[in-house]
Design a protein around this motif. Structure first.
Motif, short mmCIF file in Angstrom:
data_model
loop_
_atom_site.label_atom_id
_atom_site.label_comp_id
_atom_site.label_asym_id
_atom_site.label_seq_id
_atom_site.Cartn_x
_atom_site.Cartn_y
_atom_site.Cartn_z
N THR A 42 -26.04 -3.50 0.16
CA THR A 42 -25.34 -3.91 1.40
C THR A 42 -24.02 -3.92 1.36
O THR A 42 -23.43 -4.43 0.07
N VAL A 43 -23.28 -3.22 1.85
CA VAL A 43 -21.53 -3.06 1.68
C VAL A 43 -21.01 -3.72 2.93
O VAL A 43 -21.62 -3.48 4.14
N PHE A 44 -20.01 -4.55 2.75
CA PHE A 44 -19.53 -5.38 4.12
C PHE A 44 -18.03 -4.61 4.13
O PHE A 44 -17.33 -4.54 3.14
N ARG A 45 -17.93 -4.28 5.26
CA ARG A 45 -16.40 -3.68 5.81
C ARG A 45 -15.91 -4.47 6.74
O ARG A 45 -16.60 -5.03 7.85
N THR A 46 -14.52 -4.65 6.85
CA THR A 46 -13.72 -5.24 8.07
C THR A 46 -12.40 -4.40 7.95
O THR A 46 -12.05 -3.73 6.92
N THR A 47 -11.61 -4.41 9.17
CA THR A 47 -10.30 -3.84 8.89
C THR A 47 -9.48 -4.24 7.53
O THR A 47 -9.34 -5.33 7.21
N GLY A 48 -9.13 -3.02 7.06
CA GLY A 48 -8.35 -3.42 5.61
C GLY A 48 -9.33 -3.71 4.43
O GLY A 48 -8.42 -3.82 3.38
N PHE A 49 -10.51 -3.79 4.47
CA PHE A 49 -11.29 -4.44 3.28
C PHE A 49 -12.45 -3.93 2.87
O PHE A 49 -13.18 -3.48 4.29
N GLU A 50 -12.96 -3.75 1.98
CA GLU A 50 -14.55 -3.19 1.82
C GLU A 50 -14.94 -4.29 0.69
O GLU A 50 -14.14 -4.28 -0.51
N LEU A 51 -16.03 -4.93 0.75
CA LEU A 51 -16.45 -5.81 -0.36
C LEU A 51 -17.75 -5.34 -0.74
O LEU A 51 -18.68 -5.12 -0.23
N ARG A 52 -18.08 -5.32 -2.22
CA ARG A 52 -19.05 -5.07 -2.98
C ARG A 52 -19.70 -5.90 -3.89
O ARG A 52 -18.53 -6.58 -4.34
N GLU A 53 -21.02 -6.19 -4.09
CA GLU A 53 -20.99 -7.38 -5.16
C GLU A 53 -22.07 -6.35 -6.17
O GLU A 53 -22.41 -5.40 -6.15
N PHE A 54 -21.58 -7.16 -7.31
CA PHE A 54 -22.26 -6.51 -8.76
C PHE A 54 -22.89 -7.43 -9.61
O PHE A 54 -22.44 -8.51 -9.28
N ASP A 55 -23.66 -7.04 -10.19
CA ASP A 55 -24.48 -7.87 -11.31
C ASP A 55 -23.68 -8.26 -12.39
O ASP A 55 -23.72 -9.45 -12.99
N ALA A 56 -23.07 -7.60 -12.93
CA ALA A 56 -22.11 -7.76 -14.06
C ALA A 56 -20.94 -8.64 -13.75
O ALA A 56 -20.34 -8.62 -12.85
N LEU A 57 -20.71 -9.24 -15.17
CA LEU A 57 -19.19 -9.71 -15.03
C LEU A 57 -18.07 -8.72 -14.80
O LEU A 57 -18.19 -7.69 -15.36
N HIS A 58 -17.14 -9.06 -14.09
CA HIS A 58 -15.98 -8.17 -13.84
C HIS A 58 -15.35 -7.54 -14.73
O HIS A 58 -15.15 -6.21 -14.80
N LEU A 59 -15.26 -8.35 -15.99
CA LEU A 59 -14.78 -7.64 -17.09
C LEU A 59 -15.34 -6.78 -17.97
O LEU A 59 -14.70 -6.01 -18.50
N GLU A 60 -16.86 -6.66 -17.46
CA GLU A 60 -17.39 -5.50 -18.10
C GLU A 60 -17.68 -4.36 -17.45
O GLU A 60 -18.54 -3.31 -17.68
N ILE A 61 -17.17 -4.29 -16.11
CA ILE A 61 -17.32 -2.98 -15.58
C ILE A 61 -16.17 -2.10 -15.43
O ILE A 61 -14.91 -2.25 -15.37
N ASP A 62 -16.47 -0.79 -15.74
CA ASP A 62 -15.49 0.15 -15.96
C ASP A 62 -15.70 1.15 -14.75
O ASP A 62 -16.53 1.32 -14.24
N GLY A 63 -14.51 1.77 -14.34
CA GLY A 63 -14.43 2.78 -13.19
C GLY A 63 -14.91 2.17 -12.04
O GLY A 63 -15.26 2.83 -10.95
N ILE A 64 -14.47 0.84 -11.69
CA ILE A 64 -15.15 0.27 -10.33
C ILE A 64 -14.47 0.85 -9.07
O ILE A 64 -15.08 0.75 -8.20
N ALA A 65 -13.46 1.42 -8.92
CA ALA A 65 -12.66 1.98 -7.90
C ALA A 65 -13.61 3.04 -7.16
O ALA A 65 -13.76 3.11 -6.13
N GLU A 66 -14.50 3.86 -8.15
CA GLU A 66 -15.21 4.74 -7.75
C GLU A 66 -16.47 4.22 -6.91
O GLU A 66 -17.01 5.03 -6.02
N ALA A 67 -16.84 2.92 -6.78
CA ALA A 67 -17.85 2.50 -6.02
C ALA A 67 -17.21 2.32 -4.44
O ALA A 67 -18.21 2.29 -3.68
N PHE A 68 -15.90 2.27 -4.42
CA PHE A 68 -15.37 1.99 -3.17
C PHE A 68 -14.97 3.30 -2.33
O PHE A 68 -14.62 4.17 -3.05
#
Length: 446
Positions: A42-68
């Motif tokens: 499930t991806v959430f979108r509203t004007t100006g924003f896109e919200l995505r959820e991940f299982d891993a902690l933030h600091l462990e995720i590389d290249g995350i912009a590619e998900a958006f």
């Protein structure tokens, strides 16, 4: 568009995400091209924003912009952990030395200094009354994000991570970032100080300069000798979009490396003084009058006339008149110069006026002289304005005349000086008998 990263492994992040979804209307769609654990589902979108959820902690995720879907900025909604009580904070990510907590060693994510400045202000606006707001140095991963990014955090313990008021404040602040460009013209790198960075927080709150990566003292120690890590220092500038740095403390070796790389070390005073002044004019004024640290200051016209300050005229004020006006009313004398001069020279750490000024028009010099003449009227009985000079007259107690009239030194001198008559050996001595007119002439030009 801003991509918002929510980590299911981070209670504060999930809590902020809940309030983000509650604060505005979102559309949802299913992304089957990515695993649900990796921002799919499930991806959430509203004007100006896109919200995505991940299982891993933030600091462990590389290249995350590619998900958006081609974001301009990535915001990590995150927890803050530390002995800092109820605390909302923001920071950029990277490592000046080894990568102990995610990301690459000696690497930095692209900073978003303009957004950082904005988020500090809106966190302050939305923070519950019992929360503090601050900034942190650059620390931990990720360093490979793919877009400008920053962490916006709720802290500092499990109690706060579960606090609806704190989570909602962070969510509101993130939504207030809509339309904010990652960068601005005026950006600096910070070096020195502790993990929390009050000097750089002052910069973003009180000047028009933004701050990119900040290497705290502990991070610089982890990096090692500056002269052996020029590439790391250069990378901090590049990933901050900055050409200037503020260095807290002496750090001569670091300063030398920064200068050798072609960047400039400036002071907090320099940032404050140049706020609102076109940088092209700052450079011109420094060529004419010296640096801010040498005493250069800027007047109101430099901040209000915008870029129309190119034809500045270098003039000298009459030094004797400057000194007399300052002696009568220092603040008033400075205000006169600040009102009419684009730039002006000072000494004694900016507390005393020198005589050189940069003016938009040569006629502005006469306005400054007239302003000083007004100040003279606060001391002198009269001030005559002539083309070539100011003639100031005052009537003052003359001790020599008092002695000649037989007045003994002591209380009688004081009474006469205060304009009171005294009696000596049966004689009344009126104050006007022992006062004399003094005349001072001040040239309008040296």
């Amino acid at each position: 568009m801003i991509g918002i990263v929510v980590s299911r492994a981070d209670r504060a992040s999930s809590h902020i995400g809940e309030h983000l979804r509650d604060l505005t209307d979102w559309t949802t769609e299913e992304d089957e091209t990515r695993a649900e654990s990796d921002g799919g589902g499930t991806v959430f979108r509203t004007t100006g924003f896109e919200l995505r959820e991940f299982d891993a902690l933030h600091l462990e995720i590389d290249g995350i912009a590619e998900a958006f879907d081609d974001p301009d900025l990535v915001v990590f909604a995150s927890k803050h952990a530390g002995d800092t009580g109820r605390f909302l904070t923001a920071h950029h990510t990277g490592n000046f030395g080894p990568a102990e907590f995610g990301g690459g060693a000696n690497a930095f994510a692209e900073a978003a200094p303009n957004v950082h400045t904005r988020v500090v202000r809106v966190l302050t606006e939305h923070a519950p009354a019992n929360y503090d707001v601050g900034m942190e140095c650059t620390h931990h991963g990720p360093t490979d994000v793919g877009r400008p990014s920053l962490f916006v955090e709720l802290g500092s313990s499990e109690e706060e991570w579960n606090d609806p008021a704190g989570a909602r404040a962070v969510a509101k602040a993130i939504l207030d970032l809509d339309g904010t460009d990652p960068h601005r013209e005026r950006q600096v790198v910070g070096f020195g100080g502790g993990h929390y960075v009050p000097r750089f927080e002052r910069v973003v709150r009180e000047t028009d300069w933004a701050v990119g990566h900040v290497g705290a003292d502990w991070a610089l120690d982890a990096m090692g000798a500056a002269e052996n890590h020029e590439k790391v220092i250069e990378r901090a500038f590049e990933r901050s979009g900055a050409t200037r740095a503020v260095v807290e403390g002496t750090k001569p070796e670091l300063r030398s490396v920064v200068e050798d790389l072609g960047y400039r070390v400036v002071s907090e005073t320099w940032l404050r003084e140049t706020t609102g002044v076109p940088l092209a004019f700052v450079a011109h004024a420094e060529d004419e009058l010296g640096t801010v640290d040498d005493g250069l200051r800027f007047g109101e016209p430099a901040r209000t006339d915008g870029d129309g300050v190119g034809g500045a005229v270098l003039e000298r004020l009459p030094s004797e008149l400057v000194a007399e006006a300052e002696g009568i009313d220092r603040e008033g004398a400075h205000a006169v110069v600040e009102r009419h001069a684009l730039g002006f020279d000072t000494h004694e750490s900016g507390t005393r006026l020198a005589d050189r000024v940069l003016l938009a028009r040569a006629d502005d010099r006469d306005s400054i002289v007239e302003g000083f003449a007004d100040l003279l009227e606060g001391k002198y009985a009269s001030v005559e304005r002539h083309d070539g000079e100011l003639v100031a007259r005052e009537t003052a107690f003359d001790p020599a005349a008092a002695r000649e009239a037989g007045v003994p030194e002591g209380p009688e001198f004081g009474a006469l000086a205060d304009g009171e008559a005294v009696t000596v050996d049966g004689r009344t001595i009126p104050p006007e008998a022992v006062h004399a007119e003094h005349v001072r002439r001040f040239a309008r030009r040296e």
